[in-house]
Write a protein that holds these residues in place. Sequence first.
Motif, mmCIF file in Angstrom:
data_model
loop_
_atom_site.group_PDB
_atom_site.id
_atom_site.type_symbol
_atom_site.label_atom_id
_atom_site.label_comp_id
_atom_site.label_asym_id
_atom_site.label_seq_id
_atom_site.Cartn_x
_atom_site.Cartn_y
_atom_site.Cartn_z
ATOM 1 N N ALA A 186 -8.524 -11.121 -8.910
ATOM 2 C CA ALA A 186 -8.103 -9.677 -8.737
ATOM 3 C C ALA A 186 -6.364 -9.607 -9.628
ATOM 4 O O ALA A 186 -5.679 -10.404 -9.620
ATOM 5 C CB ALA A 186 -7.673 -9.551 -7.037
ATOM 6 N N ASN A 188 -3.693 -7.210 -10.870
ATOM 7 C CA ASN A 188 -3.139 -6.208 -10.214
ATOM 8 C C ASN A 188 -2.071 -5.698 -11.019
ATOM 9 O O ASN A 188 -1.371 -6.410 -11.676
ATOM 10 C CB ASN A 188 -2.648 -6.649 -8.813
ATOM 11 N N HIS A 205 -2.806 -7.653 4.229
ATOM 12 C CA HIS A 205 -4.236 -7.972 4.406
ATOM 13 C C HIS A 205 -4.577 -9.472 4.269
ATOM 14 O O HIS A 205 -3.445 -9.964 3.863
ATOM 15 C CB HIS A 205 -5.132 -7.282 3.178
ATOM 16 N N ASP A 207 -6.895 -12.796 2.435
ATOM 17 C CA ASP A 207 -7.936 -12.807 1.416
ATOM 18 C C ASP A 207 -9.137 -13.679 2.273
ATOM 19 O O ASP A 207 -8.762 -14.400 2.844
ATOM 20 C CB ASP A 207 -7.281 -13.709 0.358
ATOM 21 N N LEU A 221 5.402 -10.521 -3.887
ATOM 22 C CA LEU A 221 4.398 -10.681 -2.694
ATOM 23 C C LEU A 221 5.501 -11.021 -1.722
ATOM 24 O O LEU A 221 6.444 -11.871 -1.621
ATOM 25 C CB LEU A 221 3.525 -11.944 -3.233
ATOM 26 N N ALA A 264 1.912 -6.590 -1.004
ATOM 27 C CA ALA A 264 2.847 -6.813 -2.065
ATOM 28 C C ALA A 264 3.751 -5.301 -2.245
ATOM 29 O O ALA A 264 3.164 -4.325 -1.815
ATOM 30 C CB ALA A 264 2.014 -6.729 -3.560
ATOM 31 N N SER A 274 0.152 -8.935 -11.454
ATOM 32 C CA SER A 274 -0.234 -10.417 -10.886
ATOM 33 C C SER A 274 -1.802 -10.599 -10.992
ATOM 34 O O SER A 274 -2.393 -9.643 -11.170
ATOM 35 C CB SER A 274 0.139 -10.190 -9.215
HETATM 36 O O1 LIG Z 1 0.046 -8.640 -5.999
HETATM 37 C C1 LIG Z 1 0.292 -9.618 -5.196
HETATM 38 O O2 LIG Z 1 1.249 -10.208 -4.957
HETATM 39 C C2 LIG Z 1 -0.657 -9.523 -4.040
HETATM 40 C C3 LIG Z 1 -2.393 -9.528 -4.599
HETATM 41 C C4 LIG Z 1 -3.061 -9.819 -3.554
HETATM 42 O O3 LIG Z 1 -2.962 -9.990 -2.436
HETATM 43 C C5 LIG Z 1 -4.735 -9.766 -3.657
HETATM 44 O O4 LIG Z 1 -5.126 -9.152 -4.970
HETATM 45 O O5 LIG Z 1 -5.344 -9.878 -2.809
#
Ligand SMILES: O=C(O)CCC(=O)C(=O)O
Length: 334
Positions: A186, A188, A205, A207, A221, A264, A274
């Motif tokens: 992911a 971001n 959430h 993962d 985060l 986040a 990220s």
């Molecule tokens: O960007 C972040 O710090 C968290 C990203 C995240 O939790 C995710 O992509 O599942």
Amino acid sequence: MSSSLLSSTTRGSSKQMLPFRPVELAPLPIIDLSYLNHQHSLCRSIMLETIGKACKEMGCFQVINHGISRSVMKEALEAALDFFESSADEKEALESNDVRKPVRYGTSFKDGNSESRCFLKQYAHPLQEWIPFWPTSPPHYREKMGKYAVEVRRVALQLINAILESLGVDTANLNNQLEGGMQVMAVNFYPQCPKPDLMLGFPAHYDYGCLTILHQNCQGLQIIGVDGEDWEAVPEFPGALHVHIGDHMEVLSNGRYKSVLHRAVLNPEEKRVSVASIYGFPMDEKVTAAKEMVDEQHPRRYKESSFRDFLDYIDINDITEGKSFIDSLKLTNT
Ligand SMILES: O=C(O)CCC(=O)C(=O)O
Ligand SMILES: [Fe+2]
């Protein structure tokens, strides 16, 4: 996130997501991975003990000396930023709400501004199978992100094995599933936000996978701390990677290690990128408690499930609105 609370069945449930309050830094252990491969077996067993303690007490830790070069790490974040800042055409071409698409772009500007993130989800293993679907723009994206994907997968497998070993699970039986397991990245992007108290980047959430390795360009985060009450900020140490336990490790360990609730927040000074690399079993492999984790005193606490089951779940449930896959797996008789 809208003014919503997490559902009452979710750990950390009583925590209102907003308003944002200043948070403490999480006192995360820093694990030097070079000791895991140390010739001296005492070094290795001390490392396993430290990893096990971190997983049990916090569900997360940071790793250094993981063998991924600074340039590969830096270039992965640069490629990510360049993708998000590239022209709209390619992003639009990849845009989809279909959670089953192996590569997709999306935005989550919800409720007129309470959540702000763009993301690219991409399958990454086997790399040769998926890389042809990754963005072509910027031109260096595939090469730079691909290098990081291969390296971070190596670290993830090493860590998953160490975590299972710390539980006393015989990993020999699981090697095939882990080697052929899913790697979902992911990627971001969060805009700089002068008022981070009004808006979240990514609501709370869990993962789904066994393990997430997060690489970030700046702090943002947050995790629920050991007290299970307060949000704590994950520090950003140059060169370190953040690691946290996901739902399927909670299932494998039969609840000894818990999936980590995280979110986040937006950064008031800079835009944030990220890369969360999530590792699990193959798409249709049902994950259940390891046999060493189950006995008369410790009956099985979770239903078996696969990555495909997770996709079916998120297709109809919004995990950022208080629904959690791990809660849906809990057997009621335990
Ligand atoms: O960007 C972040 O710090 C968290 C990203 C995240 O939790 C995710 O992509 O599942
Ligand atoms: Fe996450």
